[in-house]
Design a protein around this motif. Structure first.
Motif, PDB file in Angstrom:
ATOM      1  N   SER A   1      -3.772  -0.753  13.256  1.00 53.50           N
ATOM      2  CA  SER A   1      -4.644   0.429  13.263  1.00 53.50           C
ATOM      3  C   SER A   1      -3.835   1.725  13.330  1.00 53.50           C
ATOM      4  O   SER A   1      -4.358   2.749  13.729  1.00 53.50           O
ATOM      5  CB  SER A   1      -5.612   0.366  14.458  1.00 53.50           C
ATOM      6  OG  SER A   1      -4.905   0.415  15.693  1.00 53.50           O
TER       7      SER A   1
ATOM      8  N   TYR B   1      -3.550   3.508   7.928  1.00 59.15           N
ATOM      9  CA  TYR B   1      -4.265   4.609   7.273  1.00 59.15           C
ATOM     10  C   TYR B   1      -3.695   4.889   5.881  1.00 59.15           C
ATOM     11  O   TYR B   1      -4.455   5.104   4.924  1.00 59.15           O
ATOM     12  CB  TYR B   1      -4.202   5.872   8.125  1.00 59.15           C
ATOM     13  CG  TYR B   1      -5.149   6.937   7.632  1.00 59.15           C
ATOM     14  CD1 TYR B   1      -6.528   6.820   7.837  1.00 59.15           C
ATOM     15  CD2 TYR B   1      -4.687   8.038   6.929  1.00 59.15           C
ATOM     16  CE1 TYR B   1      -7.409   7.783   7.360  1.00 59.15           C
ATOM     17  CE2 TYR B   1      -5.557   9.012   6.450  1.00 59.15           C
ATOM     18  CZ  TYR B   1      -6.920   8.882   6.668  1.00 59.15           C
ATOM     19  OH  TYR B   1      -7.786   9.829   6.192  1.00 59.15           O
TER      20      TYR B   1
ATOM     21  N   VAL C   1     -11.328   3.565   6.504  1.00 62.26           N
ATOM     22  CA  VAL C   1     -11.036   2.290   7.147  1.00 62.26           C
ATOM     23  C   VAL C   1     -11.798   2.227   8.466  1.00 62.26           C
ATOM     24  O   VAL C   1     -11.827   3.193   9.228  1.00 62.26           O
ATOM     25  CB  VAL C   1      -9.515   2.113   7.372  1.00 62.26           C
ATOM     26  CG1 VAL C   1      -8.920   3.255   8.173  1.00 62.26           C
ATOM     27  CG2 VAL C   1      -9.213   0.773   8.033  1.00 62.26           C
TER      28      VAL C   1
ATOM     29  N   THR D   1      -6.367   5.936  12.882  1.00 61.42           N
ATOM     30  CA  THR D   1      -7.467   5.431  12.060  1.00 61.42           C
ATOM     31  C   THR D   1      -8.838   5.731  12.668  1.00 61.42           C
ATOM     32  O   THR D   1      -9.857   5.259  12.158  1.00 61.42           O
ATOM     33  CB  THR D   1      -7.320   3.907  11.868  1.00 61.42           C
ATOM     34  OG1 THR D   1      -7.061   3.283  13.132  1.00 61.42           O
ATOM     35  CG2 THR D   1      -6.171   3.597  10.916  1.00 61.42           C
TER      36      THR D   1
ATOM     37  N   SER E   1     -12.525   7.563  10.799  1.00 59.90           N
ATOM     38  CA  SER E   1     -12.216   7.552   9.373  1.00 59.90           C
ATOM     39  C   SER E   1     -13.325   6.879   8.579  1.00 59.90           C
ATOM     40  O   SER E   1     -13.929   5.900   9.025  1.00 59.90           O
ATOM     41  CB  SER E   1     -10.903   6.811   9.121  1.00 59.90           C
ATOM     42  OG  SER E   1     -10.682   6.635   7.734  1.00 59.90           O
TER      43      SER E   1
END
Length: 409
Positions: free
Chosen positions: A11, A16, A47, A41, A44
Motif C-alpha cells: 500500500s 500507487y 486503488v 494510497t 485514492s
C-alpha cells in the motif's frame, strides 16, 4: 484488454505508481491486498484496499487470503503484482498454488533468494563480471571482532531486507554510514540488540553526490527474456531514516544510457532466468570509471513510475506478457523526463550540480515531468490536502536529516 483487475500487494508509493500505470494504460482501477494501510494510497480513486490482513506475511495466511480473494472474483482475470521484497518472496514460495487463480510473472523461490539477499547477489555479480563495492559481512556472533579489509568510512546495511524492515531500535535507518570504529561498534550493537539477527553488509564508501547513482528497472517475460530496460539518473535521495536510499528525483535521458552496462544487466537477468520486474541500484565510481552494483530488488522499484512517466508504461509490458501472451523484442527506454516525489523546491535547493539543475529546470518548463503521488485524475479534497501537507513536510524533513546517516536523530 481492459476486462481484468490488477491486484497489488502492498500500500506504499510503489503501489500507487503501479495503480497509476494501470489506469493510464487501460483505464482500470486496482485493488490492494496488504498487511497495513499506508498514506500513499489513502483516499485514492485509482486503488482501493480490498483486504487488510495484519498477518499477511504468514505463509498459510498469505496463501489463503489470496486464494479466497480470487475465488470471490471468479470470472475476472486477475493480474497479481508484488510491490515489496517480502511479498515477492511469498509469491515465489506459493506460486504453484496461485497459478490457477492469477496471472503474474515471478521467479522460483531459490532465484529470488539468490538475488534479494545481498551477499548472494554480490556472488552472482562476481560470476557475471559486474563490479560492486569492496564488501565484507558480519553476523550476530562476530560483529564485535570483524576486521574490515578497507578503510573507514563504511556503509552498514542489512543483507536480509524483509527481516530488517520488521525490526525496531532507536535511531534506526535504512542505511548507516560509520566514519570510525567507534561509530561502527555503536551502530552494529544497536542493530543486533533488536530482533534482526541476520548478516550485515559492510561496504566501502563510494564517494560522490546522490547524482552519481543510477537506477535501472527491467521487465523479463515468462520466457526469461528482457523485454524492457530503463535507466534513470537520480538527482537527490530522500534523507529520512526510513527513506535513505530511496530517490527524491530522477532524470531520464538517453545520454545517460551506457550500452555496455545495460547489455551486461540484460545478460545477467537472462542468465539468472529472471521473470517479472527487477530493480537495480548502482553508483558510478569516478575513481575507477566503473559502475558499482549496490543491490537488486525482486520487483519494480519504489520510484519505478519514472519509467511510465518517460513514456514506457510498466503495466503494458506485464499485461501483454502474462495476460495477452504477445511476443516482444527488447526495448531500451530513451526519452527525456523528470520524475519527482519531493517538491521541486527541495530539488532546487539541494541539487549541487548546476548542469543537472539546468536540465531539470528545462524539462519542468517543457512539462516533461511527473510527480509520483499527484495525479490530476485522482484529485479529491482529502487527497489534495494530504498531498499539500506531505509536500510541505519534505522541506522540514530534508533540512532536519540532510546528510545524517549516523546513529542519531
Amino acid at each position: 484488454m481492459t476486462d481484468f483487475l490488477p491486484v497489488l500487494l502492498g500500500s506504499d508509493a510503489n503501489v500507487y505508481g503501479m495503480a497509476r500505470s494501470f489506469y493510464q494504460q487501460y483505464g482500470v482501477r486496482s485493488v490492494a491486498i496488504c498487511k497495513g494501510a499506508l498514506v500513499a494510497t489513502a483516499n485514492s480513486n485509482l486503488v482501493k484496499i480490498a483486504v487488510l490482513e495484519p498477518e499477511l506475511e504468514d505463509d498459510a495466511v498469505f496463501e489463503k487470503t489470496l486464494i479466497d480473494f480470487a475465488r470471490a472474483h471468479a470470472g475476472t482475470p486477475l493480474v497479481l503484482v508484488s510491490c515489496a521484497d517480502g511479498y515477492t518472496v511469498l509469491m515465489a514460495r506459493h506460486r504453484e498454488a496461485l497459478r490457477p487463480f492469477y496471472h503474474f510473472a515471478c521467479p522460483d523461490l531459490q532465484t529470488v533468494l539468490d538475488l534479494d539477499i545481498k551477499d548472494h547477489f554480490y556472488r552472482a555479480c562476481a560470476a557475471h563480471g559486474l563490479s560492486y563495492p569492496k564488501t565484507a559481512t558480519c553476523n550476530a556472533r562476530n560483529y564485535r571482532d570483524v576486521e574490515l579489509p578497507f578503510a573507514f568510512p563504511v556503509i552498514i546495511k542489512a543483507s536480509n531486507s524483509p527481516a530488517y524492515w520488521n525490526c525496531t531500535f532507536p535511531h534506526k535507518k535504512k542505511v548507516f554510514l560509520a566514519g570510525s570504529r567507534e561509530e561502527y561498534d555503536a551502530i552494529t550493537a544497536a542493530i543486533y540488540g533488536s530482533s534482526y539477527q541476520d548478516d550485515l553488509i559492510l561496504q566501502e564508501y563510494i564517494p560522490g553526490d546522490d547524482n552519481c547513482m543510477r537506477v535501472v528497472n527491467a521487465y523479463c517475460g515468462l520466457d526469461h527474456k528482457v523485454r524492457l530496460i530503463a535507466l534513470g539518473r537520480p538527482l537527490l535521495e530522500e534523507q529520512t531514516p526510513e527513506g535513505i536510499g530511496n530517490y527524491a528525483a530522477i532524470l531520464s535521458d538517453p545520454a545517460y544510457n551506457d550500452p555496455a552496462l545495460l547489455e551486461k544487466l540484460c545478460a545477467f537477468l537472462e542468465d539468472m532466468q529472471w521473470e517479472g520486474f527487477a530493480n537495480f541500484d548502482i553508483k558510478y565510481d569516478a575513481r575507477t570509471g566503473e559502475y558499482k552494483m549496490f543491490e537488486m530488488n525482486p520487483r519494480q522499484g519504489r520510484s519505478s513510475y519514472f519509467v511510465t512517466a518517460a513514456g514506457y508504461n510498466l503495466s503494458q509490458w506485464l499485461v501483454e506478457d502474462v495476460l495477452e501472451h504477445k511476443p516482444a523484442e527488447r526495448t531500451v527506454a530513451n526519452r527525456e523526463s523528470l520524475w519527482m516525489i519531493a517538491p521541486y523546491g527541495v530539488i532546487r535547493k539541494y541539487l549541487r550540480d548546476p548542469a543537472l539543475l539546468a536540465q531539470a529546470n528545462a524539462l519542468k518548463k517543457q512539462g516533461k515531468c511527473a510527480h509520483q503521488l499527484y495525479c490530476k485524475e485522482d484529485r479529491n479534497l482529502k487527497r489534495w490536502l494530504w498531498y499539500l501537507r506531505s509536500q510541505l513536510n519534505y522541506y522540514r524533513k530534508t533540512a532536519r536529516y540532510y546528510g545524517n546517516k549516523g546513529l542519531r536523530d
